[in-house]
Every structure is written in C-alpha cells, then in structure tokens.
Design a protein around this motif. Structure first.
Motif, PDB file in Angstrom:
ATOM      1  N   ALA A  64       0.697  -1.142   0.007  1.00 31.75           N
ATOM      2  CA  ALA A  64       0.002   0.062   0.083  1.00 31.75           C
ATOM      3  C   ALA A  64       0.784   1.148   0.135  1.00 31.75           C
ATOM      4  O   ALA A  64       0.351   2.210  -0.506  1.00 31.75           O
ATOM      5  CB  ALA A  64      -0.844  -0.130   1.324  1.00 31.75           C
ATOM      6  N   ALA A  65       2.069   1.022   0.806  1.00 29.29           N
ATOM      7  CA  ALA A  65       3.032   2.309   0.989  1.00 29.29           C
ATOM      8  C   ALA A  65       3.783   2.538  -0.389  1.00 29.29           C
ATOM      9  O   ALA A  65       4.020   3.747  -0.573  1.00 29.29           O
ATOM     10  CB  ALA A  65       3.774   2.246   2.073  1.00 29.29           C
ATOM     11  N   GLU A  66       4.102   1.478  -1.148  1.00 32.38           N
ATOM     12  CA  GLU A  66       5.136   1.859  -2.297  1.00 32.38           C
ATOM     13  C   GLU A  66       4.535   2.918  -3.301  1.00 32.38           C
ATOM     14  O   GLU A  66       5.420   3.746  -3.642  1.00 32.38           O
ATOM     15  CB  GLU A  66       5.352   0.610  -2.900  1.00 32.38           C
ATOM     16  CG  GLU A  66       6.211   0.595  -4.091  1.00 32.38           C
ATOM     17  CD  GLU A  66       6.875  -0.701  -4.484  1.00 32.38           C
ATOM     18  OE1 GLU A  66       7.748  -0.827  -5.147  1.00 32.38           O
ATOM     19  OE2 GLU A  66       6.144  -1.851  -4.442  1.00 32.38           O
ATOM     20  N   PRO A  67       3.338   2.825  -3.767  1.00 31.32           N
ATOM     21  CA  PRO A  67       2.925   3.762  -4.482  1.00 31.32           C
ATOM     22  C   PRO A  67       3.026   5.384  -4.110  1.00 31.32           C
ATOM     23  O   PRO A  67       3.439   6.244  -4.959  1.00 31.32           O
ATOM     24  CB  PRO A  67       1.410   3.672  -5.086  1.00 31.32           C
ATOM     25  CG  PRO A  67       1.302   2.045  -4.503  1.00 31.32           C
ATOM     26  CD  PRO A  67       2.205   1.823  -3.344  1.00 31.32           C
ATOM     27  N   ILE A  68       2.706   5.396  -2.925  1.00 32.36           N
ATOM     28  CA  ILE A  68       2.761   6.683  -2.102  1.00 32.36           C
ATOM     29  C   ILE A  68       4.019   7.163  -2.053  1.00 32.36           C
ATOM     30  O   ILE A  68       4.468   8.427  -2.389  1.00 32.36           O
ATOM     31  CB  ILE A  68       2.218   6.518  -0.710  1.00 32.36           C
ATOM     32  CG1 ILE A  68       0.627   6.247  -0.867  1.00 32.36           C
ATOM     33  CG2 ILE A  68       2.380   8.090   0.100  1.00 32.36           C
ATOM     34  CD1 ILE A  68      -0.001   5.770   0.525  1.00 32.36           C
ATOM     35  N   VAL A  69       4.894   6.310  -1.690  1.00 28.40           N
ATOM     36  CA  VAL A  69       6.377   6.700  -1.717  1.00 28.40           C
ATOM     37  C   VAL A  69       6.850   7.092  -2.848  1.00 28.40           C
ATOM     38  O   VAL A  69       7.579   8.220  -3.353  1.00 28.40           O
ATOM     39  CB  VAL A  69       7.239   5.628  -0.901  1.00 28.40           C
ATOM     40  CG1 VAL A  69       8.801   5.910  -1.020  1.00 28.40           C
ATOM     41  CG2 VAL A  69       6.979   5.382   0.609  1.00 28.40           C
ATOM     42  N   THR A  70       6.618   6.417  -3.879  1.00 28.03           N
ATOM     43  CA  THR A  70       7.093   6.640  -5.324  1.00 28.03           C
ATOM     44  C   THR A  70       6.370   8.117  -5.774  1.00 28.03           C
ATOM     45  O   THR A  70       7.233   8.956  -6.337  1.00 28.03           O
ATOM     46  CB  THR A  70       6.588   5.486  -6.296  1.00 28.03           C
ATOM     47  OG1 THR A  70       7.200   4.285  -5.728  1.00 28.03           O
ATOM     48  CG2 THR A  70       6.927   5.762  -7.795  1.00 28.03           C
ATOM     49  N   ALA A  71       5.045   8.167  -5.370  1.00 29.45           N
ATOM     50  CA  ALA A  71       4.544   9.508  -5.797  1.00 29.45           C
ATOM     51  C   ALA A  71       4.830  10.801  -5.120  1.00 29.45           C
ATOM     52  O   ALA A  71       5.294  12.060  -5.747  1.00 29.45           O
ATOM     53  CB  ALA A  71       2.856   9.654  -5.516  1.00 29.45           C
ATOM     54  N   LEU A  72       5.499  10.587  -4.105  1.00 30.51           N
ATOM     55  CA  LEU A  72       6.026  11.613  -3.211  1.00 30.51           C
ATOM     56  C   LEU A  72       7.444  11.972  -3.924  1.00 30.51           C
ATOM     57  O   LEU A  72       7.756  13.186  -3.675  1.00 30.51           O
ATOM     58  CB  LEU A  72       6.272  11.259  -1.787  1.00 30.51           C
ATOM     59  CG  LEU A  72       4.979  11.406  -0.925  1.00 30.51           C
ATOM     60  CD1 LEU A  72       5.101  10.980   0.499  1.00 30.51           C
ATOM     61  CD2 LEU A  72       4.290  12.831  -0.797  1.00 30.51           C
ATOM     62  N   ALA A  73       8.205  11.029  -4.282  1.00 27.95           N
ATOM     63  CA  ALA A  73       9.539  11.034  -4.802  1.00 27.95           C
ATOM     64  C   ALA A  73       9.601  11.533  -5.866  1.00 27.95           C
ATOM     65  O   ALA A  73      10.610  12.328  -6.463  1.00 27.95           O
ATOM     66  CB  ALA A  73      10.197   9.861  -4.822  1.00 27.95           C
ATOM     67  N   ALA A  74       8.566  11.617  -7.016  1.00 26.57           N
ATOM     68  CA  ALA A  74       8.298  12.168  -8.178  1.00 26.57           C
ATOM     69  C   ALA A  74       8.202  13.679  -8.392  1.00 26.57           C
ATOM     70  O   ALA A  74       8.033  14.281  -7.348  1.00 26.57           O
ATOM     71  CB  ALA A  74       7.308  11.477  -8.770  1.00 26.57           C
TER      72      ALA A  74
END
Length: 74
Positions: A64-74
């Motif tokens: 669940a967290a991976e897409p959020i971390v990826t989106a924040l890093a973008a």
C-alpha cells in the motif's frame, strides 16, 4: 525531515523488518522440521503462525505504501 524522507525511512524500515521476519520464519521452520517433541512442534507451530501473520501485515503495508512513496519522490 521532509515528508519524502520520512516516508522513505518508514518504507525502508518496514522492508528491513520484513526481511528479519522472513529470516526468523526460516529458522523457526528449520527447527520445527528437526524436532521430534510434540510439545516443541506445537509451540513452534504457534510461533510460526504469528510470524506468518506479521509477515503478511508487513507485505500489505509495503504494497500500500510503495505507490505513495514513489509519488512523493516524483
């Protein structure tokens, strides 16, 4: 600490915890496979069930967290 750094730190920590739980599961399974004592086997089976539940919880959180971390890093 920024939100990105915080999220990345939490994600990395959860990943490490998952690795540790996986290693502990492997050790527990190995000890279970080598045990002939019914009491020990029951005890290790209970421990294995709890560890497996923890592993699934970490996997769910990371998924669940991976897409959020990826989106924040973008």
């Amino acid at each position: 600490m920024s939100k990105i750094e915080c999220a990345a730190s939490i994600f990395a920590s959860a990943s490490l915890h998952l690795d540790v739980v996986d290693e502990f599961i492997a050790i527990t399974q190995s000890k279970l496979d080598g045990s002939s004592s019914e009491f020990t086997r029951d005890s290790l089976t209970d421990l294995l069930a709890g560890l497996t539940e923890q592993r699934e919880t970490y996997r769910s959180v990371l998924a669940a967290a991976e897409p959020i971390v990826t989106a924040l890093a973008a």
